[in-house]
Every structure is written in C-alpha cells, then in structure tokens.
Design a protein around this motif. Structure first.
Motif, PDB file in Angstrom:
ATOM      1  N   GLU A   1     -29.735  84.882 100.710  1.00  6.93           N
ATOM      2  CA  GLU A   1     -28.684  85.207  99.745  1.00  6.93           C
ATOM      3  C   GLU A   1     -27.583  86.049 100.399  1.00  6.93           C
ATOM      4  OE1 GLU A   1     -30.466  87.000  96.301  1.00  6.93           O
ATOM      5  OE2 GLU A   1     -31.741  85.262  95.941  1.00  6.93           O
ATOM      6  N   LEU A   2     -27.983  87.028 101.199  1.00  6.15           N
ATOM      7  CA  LEU A   2     -27.006  87.890 101.865  1.00  6.15           C
ATOM      8  C   LEU A   2     -26.151  87.100 102.858  1.00  6.15           C
ATOM      9  CD1 LEU A   2     -29.320  90.974 102.445  1.00  6.15           C
ATOM     10  CD2 LEU A   2     -27.412  90.822 100.811  1.00  6.15           C
ATOM     11  N   LEU A   3     -26.792  86.190 103.581  1.00  4.11           N
ATOM     12  CA  LEU A   3     -26.040  85.389 104.556  1.00  4.11           C
ATOM     13  C   LEU A   3     -25.146  84.367 103.868  1.00  4.11           C
ATOM     14  CD1 LEU A   3     -28.613  84.928 107.444  1.00  4.11           C
ATOM     15  CD2 LEU A   3     -26.767  86.599 107.210  1.00  4.11           C
ATOM     16  N   THR A   4     -25.560  83.894 102.706  1.00  7.12           N
ATOM     17  CA  THR A   4     -24.708  82.994 101.931  1.00  7.12           C
ATOM     18  C   THR A   4     -23.427  83.716 101.533  1.00  7.12           C
ATOM     19  OG1 THR A   4     -26.603  81.735 101.105  1.00  7.12           O
ATOM     20  CG2 THR A   4     -24.553  81.589  99.835  1.00  7.12           C
ATOM     21  N   GLU A   5     -23.570  84.934 101.047  1.00 12.22           N
ATOM     22  CA  GLU A   5     -22.388  85.717 100.670  1.00 12.22           C
ATOM     23  C   GLU A   5     -21.526  86.033 101.886  1.00 12.22           C
ATOM     24  OE1 GLU A   5     -21.178  86.342  97.614  1.00 12.22           O
ATOM     25  OE2 GLU A   5     -22.823  85.026  97.020  1.00 12.22           O
ATOM     26  N   SER A   6     -22.165  86.361 102.997  1.00 13.84           N
ATOM     27  CA  SER A   6     -21.428  86.658 104.222  1.00 13.84           C
ATOM     28  C   SER A   6     -20.607  85.441 104.656  1.00 13.84           C
ATOM     29  CB  SER A   6     -22.397  87.086 105.319  1.00 13.84           C
ATOM     30  OG  SER A   6     -21.720  87.387 106.514  1.00 13.84           O
ATOM     31  N   TYR A   7     -21.252  84.292 104.672  1.00 11.34           N
ATOM     32  CA  TYR A   7     -20.563  83.055 105.046  1.00 11.34           C
ATOM     33  C   TYR A   7     -19.364  82.822 104.122  1.00 11.34           C
ATOM     34  CZ  TYR A   7     -19.513  78.117 105.506  1.00 11.34           C
ATOM     35  OH  TYR A   7     -18.852  76.928 105.680  1.00 11.34           O
ATOM     36  N   CYS A   8     -19.594  82.944 102.819  1.00 12.50           N
ATOM     37  CA  CYS A   8     -18.538  82.661 101.845  1.00 12.50           C
ATOM     38  C   CYS A   8     -17.372  83.642 101.942  1.00 12.50           C
ATOM     39  CB  CYS A   8     -19.114  82.623 100.430  1.00 12.50           C
ATOM     40  SG  CYS A   8     -20.146  81.143 100.159  1.00 12.50           S
ATOM     41  N   LEU A   9     -17.628  84.858 102.372  1.00 13.59           N
ATOM     42  CA  LEU A   9     -16.546  85.820 102.580  1.00 13.59           C
ATOM     43  C   LEU A   9     -15.628  85.408 103.728  1.00 13.59           C
ATOM     44  CD1 LEU A   9     -18.308  89.290 102.253  1.00 13.59           C
ATOM     45  CD2 LEU A   9     -16.457  88.426 100.817  1.00 13.59           C
ATOM     46  N   LEU A  10     -16.193  84.770 104.747  1.00 15.50           N
ATOM     47  CA  LEU A  10     -15.429  84.472 105.964  1.00 15.50           C
ATOM     48  C   LEU A  10     -14.960  83.025 106.078  1.00 15.50           C
ATOM     49  CD1 LEU A  10     -17.472  86.558 108.534  1.00 15.50           C
ATOM     50  CD2 LEU A  10     -15.368  87.167 107.361  1.00 15.50           C
ATOM     51  N   ALA A  11     -15.603  82.121 105.372  1.00 12.19           N
ATOM     52  CA  ALA A  11     -15.253  80.706 105.474  1.00 12.19           C
ATOM     53  C   ALA A  11     -13.964  80.412 104.705  1.00 12.19           C
ATOM     54  CB  ALA A  11     -16.386  79.852 104.914  1.00 12.19           C
ATOM     55  N   PRO A  12     -13.239  79.404 105.138  1.00  9.77           N
ATOM     56  CA  PRO A  12     -12.099  78.959 104.336  1.00  9.77           C
ATOM     57  C   PRO A  12     -12.577  78.576 102.932  1.00  9.77           C
ATOM     58  CG  PRO A  12     -12.067  77.925 106.497  1.00  9.77           C
ATOM     59  CD  PRO A  12     -13.386  78.625 106.366  1.00  9.77           C
ATOM     60  N   ARG A  13     -11.717  78.732 101.952  1.00  7.92           N
ATOM     61  CA  ARG A  13     -12.099  78.488 100.551  1.00  7.92           C
ATOM     62  C   ARG A  13     -12.709  77.114 100.323  1.00  7.92           C
ATOM     63  NH1 ARG A  13      -6.971  81.126  97.439  1.00  7.92           N
ATOM     64  NH2 ARG A  13      -7.209  83.162  98.407  1.00  7.92           N
ATOM     65  N   LYS A  14     -12.161  76.103 100.969  1.00 10.16           N
ATOM     66  CA  LYS A  14     -12.679  74.738 100.775  1.00 10.16           C
ATOM     67  C   LYS A  14     -14.116  74.616 101.263  1.00 10.16           C
ATOM     68  CE  LYS A  14      -8.336  72.245 100.715  1.00 10.16           C
ATOM     69  NZ  LYS A  14      -7.522  71.187 101.271  1.00 10.16           N
ATOM     70  N   LEU A  15     -14.449  75.297 102.348  1.00 13.20           N
ATOM     71  CA  LEU A  15     -15.826  75.255 102.846  1.00 13.20           C
ATOM     72  C   LEU A  15     -16.738  76.101 101.955  1.00 13.20           C
ATOM     73  CD1 LEU A  15     -15.344  75.499 106.720  1.00 13.20           C
ATOM     74  CD2 LEU A  15     -15.729  73.462 105.315  1.00 13.20           C
ATOM     75  N   ALA A  16     -16.278  77.291 101.590  1.00 15.99           N
ATOM     76  CA  ALA A  16     -17.095  78.169 100.732  1.00 15.99           C
ATOM     77  C   ALA A  16     -17.384  77.502  99.393  1.00 15.99           C
ATOM     78  CB  ALA A  16     -16.377  79.499 100.528  1.00 15.99           C
ATOM     79  N   ALA A  17     -16.465  76.705  98.878  1.00 13.14           N
ATOM     80  CA  ALA A  17     -16.672  76.034  97.593  1.00 13.14           C
ATOM     81  C   ALA A  17     -17.789  74.991  97.656  1.00 13.14           C
ATOM     82  CB  ALA A  17     -15.372  75.361  97.149  1.00 13.14           C
ATOM     83  N   ARG A  18     -18.159  74.560  98.834  1.00 12.51           N
ATOM     84  CA  ARG A  18     -19.226  73.565  99.006  1.00 12.51           C
ATOM     85  C   ARG A  18     -20.607  74.194  99.069  1.00 12.51           C
ATOM     86  NH1 ARG A  18     -17.079  70.498 104.144  1.00 12.51           N
ATOM     87  NH2 ARG A  18     -19.271  69.895 104.218  1.00 12.51           N
ATOM     88  N   VAL A  19     -20.681  75.517  99.016  1.00 10.32           N
ATOM     89  CA  VAL A  19     -21.954  76.225  99.175  1.00 10.32           C
ATOM     90  C   VAL A  19     -22.533  76.593  97.805  1.00 10.32           C
ATOM     91  CG1 VAL A  19     -23.011  78.339 100.084  1.00 10.32           C
ATOM     92  CG2 VAL A  19     -21.267  77.143 101.408  1.00 10.32           C
ATOM     93  N   ASP A  20     -23.819  76.278  97.635  1.00  8.16           N
ATOM     94  CA  ASP A  20     -24.531  76.724  96.427  1.00  8.16           C
ATOM     95  C   ASP A  20     -24.803  78.200  96.568  1.00  8.16           C
ATOM     96  OD1 ASP A  20     -24.645  74.208  95.213  1.00  8.16           O
ATOM     97  OD2 ASP A  20     -26.483  73.698  96.288  1.00  8.16           O
ATOM     98  N   ARG A  21     -24.287  78.974  95.601  1.00  6.86           N
ATOM     99  CA  ARG A  21     -24.459  80.420  95.660  1.00  6.86           C
ATOM    100  C   ARG A  21     -25.448  80.861  94.589  1.00  6.86           C
ATOM    101  NH1 ARG A  21     -18.371  82.605  96.563  1.00  6.86           N
ATOM    102  NH2 ARG A  21     -19.384  84.461  97.313  1.00  6.86           N
ATOM    103  N   PRO A  22     -26.221  81.904  94.896  1.00  7.91           N
ATOM    104  CA  PRO A  22     -27.157  82.413  93.898  1.00  7.91           C
ATOM    105  C   PRO A  22     -26.410  82.930  92.663  1.00  7.91           C
ATOM    106  CG  PRO A  22     -27.529  83.445  96.038  1.00  7.91           C
ATOM    107  CD  PRO A  22     -26.287  82.632  96.138  1.00  7.91           C
ATOM    108  N   ALA A  23     -27.029  82.794  91.511  1.00 10.45           N
ATOM    109  CA  ALA A  23     -26.426  83.313  90.278  1.00 10.45           C
ATOM    110  C   ALA A  23     -26.352  84.815  90.350  1.00 10.45           C
ATOM    111  CB  ALA A  23     -27.245  82.878  89.069  1.00 10.45           C
ATOM    112  N   GLY A  24     -25.287  85.380  89.765  1.00 12.31           N
ATOM    113  CA  GLY A  24     -25.152  86.853  89.733  1.00 12.31           C
ATOM    114  C   GLY A  24     -24.494  87.320  90.948  1.00 12.31           C
TER     115      GLY A  24
END
Length: 137
Positions: free
Chosen positions: A114-137
């Motif tokens: 979960e922490l690495l998912t958030e880390s990735y999404c903070l740094l990835a371009p929006r289009k890539l981050a939008a393709r990631v399933d993120r934990p609820a909350g």
C-alpha cells in the motif's frame, strides 16, 4: 534476476512483484542496493545500511548494525503520520518527503504494498497513476 549483494534475496523477492506491477516501472542498481523508478523518478529504494559506510542512513534509522531498510515517498497527512509513528519508520536523510522503513523485524508486506502504491502514484505521471488500483481510504 539480478542479485544485489547487500540486500537480502528474501527482501527482493517480496519487493519485486509489488514494484514491477506498476505501469512503466523498472528496477536498477543504485549507489548501494536497488531502486525502482518510473520515468527516472525513484519511488522505492532498498539497501542494507552499514553504520560504517552509510552514516546518515544509520543515524536516521537509529541502527548500530547492518540493517536492511526501504525508503519511499509519502505526502501530506500520510507523511506526518508515518514519521510520528516512530520505529520501524524514520525520516530518510533525503528528500524531504521520503520515509524509511527498517526491515529488520516482522514486516507487514501488505502494508508495504500500500505504501509503495502511494509512493508510485505520487511520482508517476497522472495517466500512469490512474491505471493503478489504489487501496480504499
């Protein structure tokens, strides 16, 4: 697969499937240990901190013996909460939004994912981050 002498293979075995699942992520050797990146931005980095060599990391992690650590990015309330939690979390020496996690005890790999998912999404371009399933909350 590549092996990095200072990172225990069992740690890499846990981190690789998490990090490689993100769009356009890639693994590469770092100055010590290994890092995972997206578009040249590091979202996860692991190494074994040796107090005799990586003094700033050893001080930050409050370790006096070789210890495997993971650093990742966090923001806002999550960053403040993780740093306030104390061990096994610590403020990584740099950058300011990096959190360290000592991997020397029982590790909750689900929480790490979960922490690495958030880390990735903070740094990835929006289009890539939008393709990631993120934990609820």
């Amino acid at each position: 697969m590549t092996s990095y002498g200072d990172v225990p293979p069992e740690v890499l075995d846990q981190l690789r499937p998490i990090c490689q699942a993100f769009p356009e992520s890639y693994e590469e050797p770092a100055w010590a240990g290994v890092r995972w990146r997206v578009r040249q931005r590091t979202f996860a980095y692991t190494l074994t901190v040796d107090p005799g060599h990586q003094r700033s990391y050893a001080r930050a992690a409050a370790v006096d013996r070789p210890t495997c650590v993971l650093t990742f990015r966090a923001g806002g309330d999550e960053l403040r909460a993780l740093l306030a939690a104390g061990p096994p979390f610590f403020a990584a020496p740099w950058p300011a939004d990096a959190v360290g996690l000592r991997l020397d005890g029982v590790v909750d790999w689900e929480e790490v994912a979960e922490l690495l998912t958030e880390s990735y999404c903070l740094l990835a371009p929006r289009k890539l981050a939008a393709r990631v399933d993120r934990p609820a909350g």
